[in-house]
Design a protein around this motif. Structure first.
Motif, short mmCIF file in Angstrom:
data_model
loop_
_atom_site.label_atom_id
_atom_site.label_comp_id
_atom_site.label_asym_id
_atom_site.label_seq_id
_atom_site.Cartn_x
_atom_site.Cartn_y
_atom_site.Cartn_z
N LYS A 24 32.95 -0.47 15.83
CA LYS A 24 32.18 0.06 17.03
C LYS A 24 32.07 1.71 16.87
O LYS A 24 32.55 2.20 15.96
N THR A 53 29.59 -4.44 17.82
CA THR A 53 29.68 -4.27 19.17
C THR A 53 28.82 -3.32 19.86
O THR A 53 28.30 -3.88 20.88
N ASP A 90 36.33 -5.80 21.40
CA ASP A 90 36.91 -7.01 22.03
C ASP A 90 36.02 -8.08 21.71
O ASP A 90 36.51 -9.31 21.47
N ALA A 91 34.86 -8.00 22.22
CA ALA A 91 33.79 -9.15 21.78
C ALA A 91 33.76 -9.89 20.52
O ALA A 91 33.65 -10.79 20.51
N GLU A 94 37.15 -11.68 19.64
CA GLU A 94 37.14 -12.94 20.22
C GLU A 94 36.26 -14.02 19.60
O GLU A 94 36.61 -15.05 19.54
N ALA A 95 34.96 -13.51 19.28
CA ALA A 95 34.13 -14.37 18.60
C ALA A 95 34.64 -14.88 17.39
O ALA A 95 34.30 -15.99 16.91
#
Length: 313
Positions: A24, A53, A90-91, A94-95
């Motif tokens: 990120k 991200t 985070d995105a 999680e994926a």
């Protein structure tokens, strides 16, 4: 598990649908590594895309010239220039909770991937270059631009102490293979928007000194960014300002977060270890450049940083 460049190349060659992840707040090294590796793998007929991200900063848009991002379910996930899972965002985590291969150069790498090629050098792009060579890929001018971007940005255009003789040799190789080094150097190091200049003007008013001028600290507030109209991608490099001041051995930049607290960047001279300083606050990085986060009010965070920094003088 640590592996060699050759083993990393063999892993990549053994898979066809490959996802490359950048950290990120992407910089030139993570993006140059990602797009360079993408171009190399696509030349071998692989199905590849990159993901981050945050969006691609305008100043690095040339890295994606001609690159169409095809959506597919990856069978192999690679992270480049990412020392910790938390840096993916985070995105993304999680994926894609499982990273198959990490190509990195940070000595603080947490070895979160199943396999890690951990390169001892100035940039992740140097590591990616070695892997690409092991894959037998020919370096095109577009690919050379990608790898040169990471080498140049992570060494401050080859001015920082992390620059090695090997870095210079690899950069020379890329120049010979078509990297637009003069154009890229001007774009990356000599070009600033009016909004960026406005931020710098406000930041300079925040400079404070400690330890007889051996420590300098600046702060970038949310209000400054809002008032200037600067984009997030235009703030890179500001953390290097304190260390340009004569007599400063430790330069500290506090960047206010939207949710409160501060993101800290530390740049040091020859003998002070920035990674150890930031480790005191749960962060890390390189010996000369590192970072951390302090969730405290400005004055408290500033006092904590200056007191800790003084221990390294």
């Amino acid at each position: 598990m640590k592996i060699s460049a050759k083993e990393a190349a063999m892993l990549l060659c053994a898979h066809d649908r490959i996802l490359i992840l950048s950290h990120k707040n992407p910089d030139g090294d993570t993006l140059g590594s990602a797009y360079g590796l993408l171009r190399a793998l696509r030349s071998l007929g692989k199905t590849v895309r990159t993901q981050c991200t945050d969006r691609l900063p305008q100043m690095f848009s040339y890295l994606a010239d001609g690159v169409q991002q095809e959506d597919f379910t990856p069978e192999f996930v690679v992270a480049v220039d990412v020392a910790s899972v938390s840096l993916l965002g985070d995105a993304v985590t999680e994926a894609y909770p499982n990273v198959d291969l990490c190509i990195d150069h940070h000595h603080t790498n947490e070895l979160y991937a199943q396999k890690t090629y951990l390169y001892d050098g100035a940039s992740a792009c140097e590591a990616v270059y070695e892997v690409i060579c092991e894959m037998g890929v020919s370096i095109t001018p577009d690919l050379a631009d990608c790898l040169y971007t990471g080498m140049a940005t992570d060494t401050g255009c080859f001015r920082f102490s992390n620059t090695t003789p090997k870095t210079m040799r690899l950069a020379a190789d890329l120049m010979e293979q078509g990297a637009r080094y003069a154009e890229l150097n001007r774009l990356l190091f000599e070009t600033k928007s009016k909004e960026r200049i406005a931020v710098e003007r406000m930041v300079l008013d925040t400079i404070s000194y400690a330890a007889d001028g051996k420590i300098a600290l600046i702060c970038i507030s949310q209000e400054m960014v809002k008032e200037s109209g600067a984009d997030e991608s235009e703030l890179g490099g500001i953390s290097g300002i304190p260390r340009t001041i004569e007599g400063v051995e430790i330069g500290i930049t506090m960047r206010e977060k939207e949710a409160g607290g501060y993101k800290i960047s530390v740049r040091t001279a020859a003998y002070a270890d920035a990674s150890k300083l930031c480790a005191a606050f749960g962060g890390g990085g390189h010996i000369r450049a590192a970072g951390c986060v302090i969730n405290a009010p400005y004055e408290q965070a500033k006092t904590m940083l200056l007191e800790e920094a003084a221990r390294f003088l």
